[in-house]
Design a protein around this motif. Structure first.
Motif: not given
Length: 496
Positions: A324-333, A344-349
């Protein structure tokens, strides 16, 4: 005796009688935290004004005649894996740094309703994955008995806060021993309730079929009072048991083992166990026998396979939960500059946000769940889990409780096992079977090891919904040992 040296039960009675206010008690503990936190690092978030505002609100509720529980006005440290609407919740991970949840966990809400005052959020191994609180993204917590050693994990911040007299009570979670193991290493009481007996709603999930909220305290009665406060059925948690909370406070006050049948687990002891740990454990068993318990040896052969089974089941569930920690909904991006794809953003995050241990467990779990390996690994581990549950059931037909050392050794030096995952995992050797079976288990102090003068824990295991038996045995041992020592084991952590 200063306010920080009093038990939670004593503090609750003083506040109820009007002999102390919740604000005075909170201030005393906040001052203690300011004194020792630079050495211990038990807390990730503290806001003095928020805490004092909570305390003032409790005092106002009491003055208005509202009937609250026996712990009204008592401060508590809260593991930073329970959501809190008025404080950040990070799970000690960079991927959730600064995140403020929009809601309280059920456990958090029940603490507030009962009038407990949350002092702050405590440090832990990232996402509760670890046995030493060295895996936190915000630095390790140190053991108040010896600042060069670990306080255990994953709830090391919660255990250290209580051991250092920063808080009389704290909340932790136990997935493979993460309450009982740190309780043993810091010389306090830690209880893993029956799975489903305490709500997981609002608890950031590690392994959903194992995670169990539970209490830390400096004595058994305080732990029981806190246990009754936050436990009970929760319709928001699909795994919550719709049954009355066992009478744990009554059992803690009873403190009588006469006529009880106590089984010593044959498989927990011998090679790999510190001599001082075994010496204190054997003395505790002899003490139980002298108090009128019937002690017998019980063999549970499958307990030897609990560790490998756990390290397939827990990482598999972790792999699923942390998706669920996918950089899309909340938390670090990270890397979202308009030129990169979502993948790519998900992998970097995830590369920047998750620590090494979390990445290790995600990879292990993903592999165990992958096509062609599911039945060979995860499926086999679940079969082992079933066998362990059946062995517990068979044992509890012979005895009322099982006992063992809580941990094979006392607290180890910070960094000693950091590069040896297997050595780290072995710290939970005795605690994991109870998580796999879902039954209740407690750790209570039973003395200091001869080699290093550090605390040793006695583990008491009981059947599902037999939580009261844990408190009954734990309180009897505590009472007898305090009589022998002339007072509590944890008078003052020497390093502070």
């Amino acid at each position: 005796m200063s306010l920080i040296r009093k038990s939670a039960a004593e503090l609750g009675a003083l506040i109820a009688a009007g002999e102390a206010s919740a604000v005075e008690v909170a201030e005393a503990h906040l001052d203690r935290m300011a004194e020792v936190e630079p050495k211990v690092n038990a807390f990730l978030h503290v806001d003095r004004e928020v805490t004092l505002a909570q305390a003032r609100a409790v005092d106002e509720r009491l003055r208005a005649g509202e009937r609250l529980g026996p712990l009204a006005g008592v401060p508590i440290a809260h593991k930073d894996i329970f959501t809190t609407a008025d404080m950040p919740t990070t799970a000690a991970s960079k991927i959730l740094e600064g995140w403020r949840p929009p809601y309280d966990a059920t456990v958090t809400r029940r603490l507030r309703e009962a009038g407990l005052v949350i002092l702050g959020k405590t440090n832990l191994d990232e996402f509760a994955m670890g046995s030493s609180t060295e895996n936190s993204a915000y630095g390790p917590t140190r053991n108040p008995w010896d600042l060069t050693r670990v306080p255990g994990g994953s709830s090391g911040g919660s255990s250290a806060a209580v051991a250092a007299y920063e808080a009389p009570l704290s909340m932790g979670t136990d997935t493979g021993g993460s309450i009982r193991q740190p309780a043993a290493l810091t010389g306090i009481v830690g209880m893993k309730p029956t799975y489903g007996g305490s709500s997981r709603y609002g608890l950031i999930a590690f392994a959903s079929s194992l995670d169990t909220p539970g209490p830390f305290a400096r004595d058994v009665l305080d732990a029981a009072l806190l246990h009754e406060t936050f436990s009970g059925h929760d319709p928001l948690d699909s795994t919550s048991i719709d049954a009355p909370v066992p009478s744990v406070v009554e059992a803690a006050r009873q403190a009588d083992v006469s006529g009880m049948r106590v089984g010593v687990v044959k498989e927990f002891g011998g090679d790999g166990y510190q001599p001082g740990v075994l010496a204190r454990f054997n003395e505790a068993v002899a003490l139980l026998e002298s108090l009128g318990a019937k002690v017998v040896e019980v063999s549970c052969p499958s307990f030897a396979t609990a560790l490998p089974a756990y390290y397939l089941i827990a990482p598999s569930e972790c792999s699923s939960n942390l998706a669920r920690f996918d950089a899309m909904r909340y938390g670090l991006r990270v890397g979202d500059d308009g030129t990169r794809s979502a993948e790519e953003v998900m992998a970097l995050t995830r590369a920047a946000g998750f620590g090494p241990e979390v990445k290790r467990r995600i990879m292990l779990g993903t592999y165990a769940l992958s096509s062609g390996y599911y039945d060979a690994y995860y499926g086999q581990a679940q079969k082992v889990r079933t066998v362990i549950s059946r062995e517990f059931d068979a044992a509890f037909h012979q005895v009322d409780v099982l006992v063992s050392p809580t941990t094979p050794t006392t607290a180890f030096p910070i960094g000693e096992r950091a590069d040896d995952p297997m050595a780290m995992y072995l710290a939970d050797l005795c605690t994991i079977p109870s998580n796999l079976a879902g039954n209740a288990a407690i750790s209570v102090p039973c003395g200091l090891a001869d080699e290093d003068g550090l605390p040793v824990g006695l583990q008491v295991m009981a059947p599902v919904l037999g939580d009261d038996r844990c408190y009954r045995v734990g309180a009897a041992v505590e009472k007898a040992l305090e009589s022998r020592w002339g007072g509590p084991l944890l008078k003052e952590a020497a390093a502070l």
